[in-house]
Write an enzyme that holds these catalytic residues in place. Structure first.
Site, PDB file in Angstrom:
ATOM      1  N   HIS A  47    -110.805  28.050  14.324  1.00 58.06           N
ATOM      2  CA  HIS A  47    -110.279  27.586  15.590  1.00 58.06           C
ATOM      3  C   HIS A  47    -110.675  28.918  16.514  1.00 58.06           C
ATOM      4  O   HIS A  47    -110.366  29.979  15.959  1.00 58.06           O
ATOM      5  CB  HIS A  47    -108.704  27.667  15.807  1.00 58.06           C
ATOM      6  CG  HIS A  47    -108.119  26.576  15.092  1.00 58.06           C
ATOM      7  ND1 HIS A  47    -107.413  25.249  15.641  1.00 58.06           N
ATOM      8  CD2 HIS A  47    -107.925  26.268  13.713  1.00 58.06           C
ATOM      9  CE1 HIS A  47    -106.627  24.634  14.602  1.00 58.06           C
ATOM     10  NE2 HIS A  47    -107.204  25.113  13.586  1.00 58.06           N
ATOM     11  N   TYR A 210    -109.739  19.059  11.581  1.00 55.00           N
ATOM     12  CA  TYR A 210    -110.475  19.117  12.981  1.00 55.00           C
ATOM     13  C   TYR A 210    -112.059  19.025  12.884  1.00 55.00           C
ATOM     14  O   TYR A 210    -112.522  19.084  11.623  1.00 55.00           O
ATOM     15  CB  TYR A 210    -110.256  20.306  13.737  1.00 55.00           C
ATOM     16  CG  TYR A 210    -110.322  21.513  13.000  1.00 55.00           C
ATOM     17  CD1 TYR A 210    -111.281  22.144  13.056  1.00 55.00           C
ATOM     18  CD2 TYR A 210    -109.303  22.383  12.435  1.00 55.00           C
ATOM     19  CE1 TYR A 210    -111.745  23.707  12.598  1.00 55.00           C
ATOM     20  CE2 TYR A 210    -109.355  23.634  11.682  1.00 55.00           C
ATOM     21  CZ  TYR A 210    -110.542  24.254  11.713  1.00 55.00           C
ATOM     22  OH  TYR A 210    -110.708  25.592  10.916  1.00 55.00           O
TER      23      TYR A 210
HETATM   24  C1  LIG Z   1    -108.237  29.553   4.705  1.00 56.68           C
HETATM   25  C2  LIG Z   1    -108.521  30.425   6.095  1.00 56.68           C
HETATM   26  C3  LIG Z   1    -108.578  29.896   7.324  1.00 56.68           C
HETATM   27  C4  LIG Z   1    -108.496  30.716   8.390  1.00 56.68           C
HETATM   28  N1  LIG Z   1    -108.693  30.068   9.517  1.00 56.68           N
HETATM   29  C5  LIG Z   1    -108.758  30.937  10.815  1.00 56.68           C
HETATM   30  C6  LIG Z   1    -108.914  30.272  12.005  1.00 56.68           C
HETATM   31  O1  LIG Z   1    -108.780  28.979  12.274  1.00 56.68           O
HETATM   32  N2  LIG Z   1    -108.809  31.277  12.819  1.00 56.68           N
HETATM   33  C7  LIG Z   1    -108.865  32.643  13.057  1.00 56.68           C
HETATM   34  O2  LIG Z   1    -108.773  33.213  13.817  1.00 56.68           O
HETATM   35  N3  LIG Z   1    -108.669  33.181  11.723  1.00 56.68           N
HETATM   36  C8  LIG Z   1    -108.676  32.240  10.724  1.00 56.68           C
HETATM   37  N4  LIG Z   1    -108.391  32.939   9.148  1.00 56.68           N
HETATM   38  C9  LIG Z   1    -108.534  34.547   9.054  1.00 56.68           C
HETATM   39  C10 LIG Z   1    -109.615  35.130   9.254  1.00 56.68           C
HETATM   40  O3  LIG Z   1    -110.669  34.502   8.333  1.00 56.68           O
HETATM   41  C11 LIG Z   1    -109.512  36.481   9.074  1.00 56.68           C
HETATM   42  O4  LIG Z   1    -108.248  36.890   9.839  1.00 56.68           O
HETATM   43  C12 LIG Z   1    -110.802  37.242   9.602  1.00 56.68           C
HETATM   44  O5  LIG Z   1    -112.040  36.733   8.747  1.00 56.68           O
HETATM   45  C13 LIG Z   1    -110.761  38.834   9.569  1.00 56.68           C
HETATM   46  O6  LIG Z   1    -111.631  39.396  10.065  1.00 56.68           O
HETATM   47  P1  LIG Z   1    -112.241  40.702   9.661  1.00 56.68           P
HETATM   48  O7  LIG Z   1    -113.292  40.993  10.430  1.00 56.68           O
HETATM   49  O8  LIG Z   1    -110.971  41.589   9.938  1.00 56.68           O
HETATM   50  O9  LIG Z   1    -112.393  40.854   8.193  1.00 56.68           O
HETATM   51  P2  LIG Z   1    -113.538  39.867   7.147  1.00 56.68           P
HETATM   52  O10 LIG Z   1    -113.659  38.679   7.889  1.00 56.68           O
HETATM   53  O11 LIG Z   1    -112.616  39.831   5.925  1.00 56.68           O
HETATM   54  O12 LIG Z   1    -114.709  40.938   7.204  1.00 56.68           O
HETATM   55  C14 LIG Z   1    -114.792  42.178   6.320  1.00 56.68           C
HETATM   56  C15 LIG Z   1    -116.338  42.403   6.016  1.00 56.68           C
HETATM   57  O13 LIG Z   1    -116.240  43.749   5.419  1.00 56.68           O
HETATM   58  C16 LIG Z   1    -117.151  43.679   4.379  1.00 56.68           C
HETATM   59  N5  LIG Z   1    -116.810  44.684   3.587  1.00 56.68           N
HETATM   60  C17 LIG Z   1    -115.497  44.922   2.779  1.00 56.68           C
HETATM   61  N6  LIG Z   1    -115.474  46.016   2.084  1.00 56.68           N
HETATM   62  C18 LIG Z   1    -116.634  46.875   2.384  1.00 56.68           C
HETATM   63  C19 LIG Z   1    -117.309  48.064   1.921  1.00 56.68           C
HETATM   64  N7  LIG Z   1    -116.527  48.779   0.954  1.00 56.68           N
HETATM   65  N8  LIG Z   1    -118.393  48.490   2.432  1.00 56.68           N
HETATM   66  C20 LIG Z   1    -119.178  47.628   3.638  1.00 56.68           C
HETATM   67  N9  LIG Z   1    -118.681  46.438   3.830  1.00 56.68           N
HETATM   68  C21 LIG Z   1    -117.384  46.212   3.371  1.00 56.68           C
HETATM   69  C22 LIG Z   1    -117.114  42.262   3.905  1.00 56.68           C
HETATM   70  O14 LIG Z   1    -118.164  41.930   2.949  1.00 56.68           O
HETATM   71  C23 LIG Z   1    -116.826  41.364   4.870  1.00 56.68           C
HETATM   72  O15 LIG Z   1    -117.997  41.111   5.706  1.00 56.68           O
HETATM   73  C24 LIG Z   1    -108.530  32.100   8.206  1.00 56.68           C
HETATM   74  C25 LIG Z   1    -108.371  32.715   7.031  1.00 56.68           C
HETATM   75  C26 LIG Z   1    -108.386  31.811   5.917  1.00 56.68           C
HETATM   76  C27 LIG Z   1    -108.320  32.522   4.233  1.00 56.68           C
END
Ligand SMILES: Cc1cc2nc3c(=O)[nH]c(=O)nc-3n(C[C@H](O)[C@H](O)[C@H](O)COP(=O)(O)OP(=O)(O)OC[C@H]3O[C@@H](n4cnc5c(N)ncnc54)[C@H](O)[C@@H]3O)c2cc1C
Length: 377
Positions: A47, A210
């Site tokens: 979403h 959805y």
């Molecule tokens: C089942 C499920 C459903 C969800 N549905 C929703 C939704 O509908 N809407 C919503 O807003 N959120 C949703 N979320 C939450 C959302 O997925 C996360 O909050 C979001 O992905 C966080 O984004 P981020 O960029 O902080 O981290 P991440 O998406 O975890 O990205 C982190 C990145 O860092 C990289 N990385 C890690 N360590 C290193 C390293 N040492 N060196 C280099 N790269 C590294 C990883 O490979 C990754 O690409 C959902 C989560 C889950 C589990």
């Protein structure tokens, strides 16, 4: 050693990618380092609420997302067994669309907005060394680079969080999420009439359903089901139709039809952390799941990562990169309360179960907020 001021972002997930685009659009010199060799089209929907679409407007991709996504008018909650309606929450009139979309399509679009040549794959950050004038980053392949500040957008197992606060595993919440995509034609024989965005609930579990496309030819479901802890080796494992039937025994015929139509389904442990005592130190700063991971039940985890990216950009623009400490204080002062509130409500899994006003989340326009002073942060 670099002569210009440079920002390094570690992690090119939805939060890191948003930070790269917004900072580059603001004129900063940014490189983004991602451990994965490439991104595949992960089988999941997501979403994006109006609070985030307003940020995508600023990034210049709102119209594309409007075309790409499905536009539910309401978020419905129904009793998982009887089908009785528990709530009907309007999703319009918050200053931008509410969309549901394929997560891989959203991420690919975001990645396309980052300057060519500034995304570096296969770069797993291993160590950080901070001096008075810069940070030295060393990657698993031996490459070394330098930056003035480092943004940790590296997810729940953040290496940068570890640098700030020490090694600590995330907490297992006691729940898993099953995720499955279903082609529309697989459901054709059931003649189902259900809403565009609906959450089926019973006491301790739920299934959210959805569309992931504007054409409405692909469904997605994601669950929350209590589950004993296991030895988590990766982000997810395969599940099965049998496991789903067992978990949703006695659920409404529509839920049974969705499970019958499932070709493949995965199972994700839901992990989180308590709010962190600090979001930055020296030249290092966190955003998104690195900072405030949560159970996903408000569908705002990525949303909060993207809001973080937008606020951090705003604060760096406001005070300049040279005064990064003031910028980080300002950032935390303007993010912590909201992100922690969303984290708490999301973990509690109460959001929109009954009729309530979601305006504090969806009506929020990050760019219209006056900046609160960072002194007390
Ligand atoms: C089942 C499920 C459903 C969800 N549905 C929703 C939704 O509908 N809407 C919503 O807003 N959120 C949703 N979320 C939450 C959302 O997925 C996360 O909050 C979001 O992905 C966080 O984004 P981020 O960029 O902080 O981290 P991440 O998406 O975890 O990205 C982190 C990145 O860092 C990289 N990385 C890690 N360590 C290193 C390293 N040492 N060196 C280099 N790269 C590294 C990883 O490979 C990754 O690409 C959902 C989560 C889950 C589990």
């Amino acid at each position: 050693m670099p002569s210009t001021q440079k920002i390094a972002i570690v992690g090119a997930g939805l939060g890191g990618a948003a930070a790269a685009t917004l900072l580059q659009q603001a004129g900063f010199d940014v490189d983004i380092y991602e451990q994965a060799p490439e991104f595949s089209r992960l089988g999941a929907g997501i979403h994006m609420g109006p609070n985030i679409m307003k940020i995508f407007r600023r990034m210049g991709i709102e119209k594309q997302l409007d075309l790409m996504g499905s536009h539910p008018d309401f978020w419905f909650s129904r009793d998982g067994q009887t089908g009785d309606y528990l709530s009907r929450i309007p999703l319009k009139d918050y200053g931008a669309s509410y969309i549901t979309v394929h997560r891989g399509d959203l991420h690919a679009l975001q990645m396309s907005t980052i300057k060519p040549g500034t995304v570096h794959f296969n770069k797993r950050l291993e160590t950080l060394e901070e001096t008075d004038t810069q940070v030295r980053l060393t990657f698993a392949d031996g490459e070394v680079t330098y930056a003035d500040i480092v943004i940790g957008a590296d997810g729940i197992n953040s290496r940068i969080r570890e640098e700030l606060l020490g090694a600590e595993k995330p907490l297992y919440s006691g729940w898993v999420a099953h995720r499955a995509l279903i082609r529309g034609d697989q459901l054709a024989k059931y003649d189902l009439k259900f809403e565009d965005c609906i959450k089926w609930w019973t006491e301790d579990r739920h299934m959210m359903v959805y569309y992931t496309t504007g054409k409405r030819d692909e469904y997605y479901y994601v669950t929350g089901v209590p589950h004993p802890e296991w030895d988590f080796q990766g982000a997810f494992v395969d599940s099965s139709r049998e496991e789903m039937f067992e978990a949703f025994q006695g659920y409404h015929p529509t839920v049974q039809a969705l499970i019958e139509s499932t070709q493949s389904v995965t199972k994700w442990p839901l992990r989180n952390r308590n709010p962190l005592p600090l979001w930055s130190r020296g030249r290092l700063v966190l955003l998104g799941d690195a900072c405030h991971p949560m159970k996903p039940h408000m569908a705002q985890g990525a949303g909060m990562a993207i809001e973080d990216a937008a606020m951090l950009t705003r604060c760096l623009q406001e005070v300049g990169l040279s005064d990064y400490r003031t910028a980080f204080e300002l950032y935390e002062a303007n993010r912590k309360e909201r992100a922690s509130r969303v984290q708490a409500v999301s973990n509690a899994n109460t959001w929109l179960r009954t009729q309530e006003d979601p305006a504090w989340v969806y009506g929020y326009d990050l760019y219209a907020q006056p900046l609160k002073s960072g002194v007390a942060a």
